[in-house]
Structure formats: structure tokens, C-alpha cells
Design an enzyme around this catalytic site. Sequence first.
Site, mmCIF file in Angstrom:
data_model
loop_
_atom_site.group_PDB
_atom_site.id
_atom_site.type_symbol
_atom_site.label_atom_id
_atom_site.label_comp_id
_atom_site.label_asym_id
_atom_site.label_seq_id
_atom_site.Cartn_x
_atom_site.Cartn_y
_atom_site.Cartn_z
ATOM 1 N N ASP A 92 -6.541 1.996 -3.544
ATOM 2 C CA ASP A 92 -8.011 2.296 -3.951
ATOM 3 C C ASP A 92 -8.257 2.701 -5.447
ATOM 4 O O ASP A 92 -9.331 3.249 -5.864
ATOM 5 C CB ASP A 92 -8.794 3.547 -3.285
ATOM 6 C CG ASP A 92 -7.927 5.021 -3.281
ATOM 7 O OD1 ASP A 92 -6.723 4.965 -3.832
ATOM 8 O OD2 ASP A 92 -8.530 5.877 -2.834
ATOM 9 N N ASP A 145 -3.853 3.928 0.159
ATOM 10 C CA ASP A 145 -5.095 3.421 0.180
ATOM 11 C C ASP A 145 -5.308 2.137 -0.867
ATOM 12 O O ASP A 145 -6.295 1.455 -0.563
ATOM 13 C CB ASP A 145 -6.164 4.601 -0.236
ATOM 14 C CG ASP A 145 -5.892 5.800 0.728
ATOM 15 O OD1 ASP A 145 -5.585 5.750 1.848
ATOM 16 O OD2 ASP A 145 -6.464 6.810 0.210
ATOM 17 N N GLY A 201 -4.904 -10.461 13.789
ATOM 18 C CA GLY A 201 -5.819 -11.393 14.378
ATOM 19 C C GLY A 201 -7.019 -10.743 14.993
ATOM 20 O O GLY A 201 -7.378 -10.723 16.042
ATOM 21 N N GLY A 250 -2.153 12.905 -1.502
ATOM 22 C CA GLY A 250 -1.379 12.501 -0.166
ATOM 23 C C GLY A 250 0.047 11.812 -0.613
ATOM 24 O O GLY A 250 -0.331 11.020 -1.335
ATOM 25 N N ARG A 282 1.330 7.085 7.014
ATOM 26 C CA ARG A 282 1.739 7.555 5.755
ATOM 27 C C ARG A 282 3.284 7.697 5.544
ATOM 28 O O ARG A 282 3.740 7.924 4.525
ATOM 29 C CB ARG A 282 1.043 8.940 5.457
ATOM 30 C CG ARG A 282 -0.156 8.770 5.114
ATOM 31 C CD ARG A 282 -0.521 9.664 3.672
ATOM 32 N NE ARG A 282 -0.262 10.843 3.676
ATOM 33 C CZ ARG A 282 -1.146 11.771 3.712
ATOM 34 N NH1 ARG A 282 -2.601 11.563 3.825
ATOM 35 N NH2 ARG A 282 -0.958 13.053 3.897
ATOM 36 N N GLY A 292 -3.040 9.686 -6.756
ATOM 37 C CA GLY A 292 -4.421 8.938 -6.719
ATOM 38 C C GLY A 292 -5.144 9.256 -7.870
ATOM 39 O O GLY A 292 -5.053 9.883 -8.878
ATOM 40 N N ARG A 333 -2.743 19.263 -2.842
ATOM 41 C CA ARG A 333 -4.208 19.178 -3.124
ATOM 42 C C ARG A 333 -4.206 20.546 -3.783
ATOM 43 O O ARG A 333 -4.149 21.300 -2.958
ATOM 44 C CB ARG A 333 -5.288 18.553 -2.408
ATOM 45 C CG ARG A 333 -4.994 17.050 -1.931
ATOM 46 C CD ARG A 333 -6.216 16.357 -1.344
ATOM 47 N NE ARG A 333 -5.742 14.924 -0.955
ATOM 48 C CZ ARG A 333 -5.218 14.526 0.140
ATOM 49 N NH1 ARG A 333 -5.099 15.569 1.091
ATOM 50 N NH2 ARG A 333 -4.959 13.409 0.315
ATOM 51 N N ARG A 359 16.038 9.508 -13.960
ATOM 52 C CA ARG A 359 17.116 8.739 -14.100
ATOM 53 C C ARG A 359 16.621 7.934 -15.706
ATOM 54 O O ARG A 359 17.465 7.747 -16.750
ATOM 55 C CB ARG A 359 17.491 7.653 -13.366
ATOM 56 C CG ARG A 359 18.339 8.151 -12.048
ATOM 57 C CD ARG A 359 18.942 7.315 -11.368
ATOM 58 N NE ARG A 359 19.654 8.130 -10.127
ATOM 59 C CZ ARG A 359 20.147 7.622 -9.153
ATOM 60 N NH1 ARG A 359 20.152 6.355 -8.611
ATOM 61 N NH2 ARG A 359 20.951 8.552 -8.077
HETATM 62 O O1 F6P Z 1 -5.232 9.203 0.377
HETATM 63 C C1 F6P Z 1 -4.313 8.987 1.526
HETATM 64 C C2 F6P Z 1 -4.912 9.418 2.717
HETATM 65 O O2 F6P Z 1 -4.038 9.274 3.769
HETATM 66 C C3 F6P Z 1 -6.439 8.744 3.085
HETATM 67 O O3 F6P Z 1 -6.077 7.659 3.773
HETATM 68 C C4 F6P Z 1 -6.776 9.670 3.811
HETATM 69 O O4 F6P Z 1 -8.216 9.629 3.977
HETATM 70 C C5 F6P Z 1 -6.344 10.972 3.592
HETATM 71 O O5 F6P Z 1 -5.374 10.742 2.694
HETATM 72 C C6 F6P Z 1 -5.928 12.149 4.414
HETATM 73 O O6 F6P Z 1 -5.845 13.295 3.864
HETATM 74 P P1 F6P Z 1 -5.226 14.376 4.573
HETATM 75 O O7 F6P Z 1 -3.618 14.268 4.748
HETATM 76 O O8 F6P Z 1 -5.477 15.641 3.820
HETATM 77 O O9 F6P Z 1 -5.490 14.542 5.776
#
Ligand code: F6P
Length: 322
Positions: free
Chosen positions: A131, A129, A187, A13, A255, A104, A74, A27
Site C-alpha cells: 500500500d 499490504d 478463482g 507490522g 504475515r 510502511g 508501533r 553486510r
Molecule cells: O500492515 C500490515 C497489517 O497486517 C495489515 O494488513 C493489518 O491491517 C494490520 O497490519 C494488522 O495490525 P496488527 O498486527 O497490529 O493487528
Amino acid sequence: MSKKTIAVLTSGGDAPGMNAAIRAVVRTGISFGMRVLGVHRGYNGLLNKDVQEMDLRSVSDIIHHGGTMLFTARSPEFNTPEGVKKAADHCRELGIDGVVVIGGDGSFRGARDLTGAGIPCIGVPGTIDNDIASSEYTIGFDTAMNTAVEMVDRLRDTTESHDRCSVVEVMGRRCGDLALQTGIAVGATSILVPEVPFDFQRDIIERMRFTQKTGKKHFIIVVAEGVGGVADLAKEIEKQTGIETRATVLGHVQRGGSPSLRDRVAGSAMGYYATKLLKDGKSNRVVVMQGGKITDFDITEALNMKRTFDKDLYDIAHVVSI
Ligand code: F6P
């Protein structure tokens, strides 16, 4: 001796700040006397030999743009032993001596496999994420959080005007960081994350009833993507409380957008660091942020690390967002 050639690609992503990282790799590489190739659409670009020669000006005017100028994907084909071998063979044919992979965990597994096939790779963490266990920060996270906050603030205006409840899903895959930080910043009465089991009555209904007694009339519930089910949650909340409830999935809007200062700086610094690692002959490393400083780990070691969730911050949210 011929010039060392490095390549840079973005995979998985896209995330705001990836362009800053690409720019830094290009650069920095040129400043080290290297030839730099930009690979299109992640590992697919290596499989299809879809690359472009980069120069100082090919990365002009991109630092403030979201997305990735190299495009991303991907790649199911690359995720096979044959695919990895084909990509490595193409790297050799193109004279590529090393690759910087911005993405990632999935992208890092690819970088590890490509290194195993003889092409030195360095990973740079780029995902909204946050993550990646080995790094306390990933490029794109700050921008995505700020976007999510802006969106929920907008929702709040209408939620408040109608005395309603809004159940909002934010991205993050299996990681609750984006939901936690966004939830605190807007909040939210309840924040649901995959890392902490929740009880519907205790953590949502009772908290809403309690705050209602103190005079609160509108409610925001932030739900991490890894918990999901916002439509059903909204229905059940409305049924049990009688408060009109709407579900919103923020989705891919999180994103996009111009990267924040933090993501531009993190992308620039990590891109520089990754290129320096290749110049120094390093391989199979991932660039990470630890204690606010940039350092690096072996990719395999990094992939085996366990993520920790900030439970203290989660507990703070419970107290202050009521
Ligand atoms: O890893 C980034 C992300 O935006 C995640 O938050 C989400 O689960 C996934 O990619 C969505 O993937 P796609 O763009 O393939 O729908």
C-alpha cells in the site's frame, strides 16, 4: 576520522523478507567499512537505547525466516515531538550517523521526522499490504499472497465437498491488492476491494445465481480487510440464495512463513540500495521499485503520492472468474 555508524530497525507490522533486508544492510554496511547497530522493536529501541552491535555472522541463517530478527513495534511515544527529539538525542549519544527504517508509510513518517531532528534516515518499504504509493512493490507482499492462496485452496476443498459458499477476508488494511491478486488466483466468484464500490445484489448474488445456472455448486467470495463485514455478508448470502455459507478471516497467518524468492531478493536488493544511499551522504529518501527497477524518492514527496489501483486487472477478474 572515526568509522561511520549506521543503524537498522524494523517498524510497524512485520513482513516476510524483512530479515533479508536487515541482512543486506548489515553486510553492505560492513563492506563499506561502517559499524552497524541493530535496533530492537522499531523506534522504541531508539527511545530505550536497546541496540545490538551487528557483525557478518549476526545475520546468518535468517534469510529464510519470516518475521524480523530485530522485532518490531508501533511506538506511540515516538509519534510525539518529544519522542522524536529523545530518539534523535539517543542516536547522537550512540554515535549513530544514519538509520535505515524498514516498514510502511507510518514508519516513513517517523523516518522523515527523525531526519528533521538531525538524524539522516532512509526508508525501505516492508509491508504485506503493498500500500505504499511511491513503490509498485513492498517486501512481504508476494509471500503473503502465496500464503493467502494456499489457505483459500484449503478452504475450497471443504467448500466444494459441502456445496457451500465461503466468504474469506484477507488482510491489506485500506488496500485491495492482496484481495485482488488472491481472488484471481483462487478463482473467486466475487472480489470486494475498498477501491471499487460494490453492489451486493449485482456483484455477489446475481453472479452466484448466474454461475449456478451454468452448473457451479460452490463459491468463494474474497473480501479485502478494508471492506470487512464477512460474517454479515455470509449471513445475507445464505438468506438470499439458500446456499450454506461460512465466513473465514485469514488474519495474521498471512504475515508469517518463510519468505518467497521474490521477497528475499527484493529485501536484499533494497537493503543494499538503502545502505549505499547513506554511504553517499543521502538523507530523507525512500527506496522504491518503479518499472521493476530500484530507485529512490524524497520521503516527503513519496508520502504525498496517491496510490493507484489496478482497475484493469480487477475488470479481468470479473470476466475470468465466473
Ligand atoms: O500492515 C500490515 C497489517 O497486517 C495489515 O494488513 C493489518 O491491517 C494490520 O497490519 C494488522 O495490525 P496488527 O498486527 O497490529 O493487528
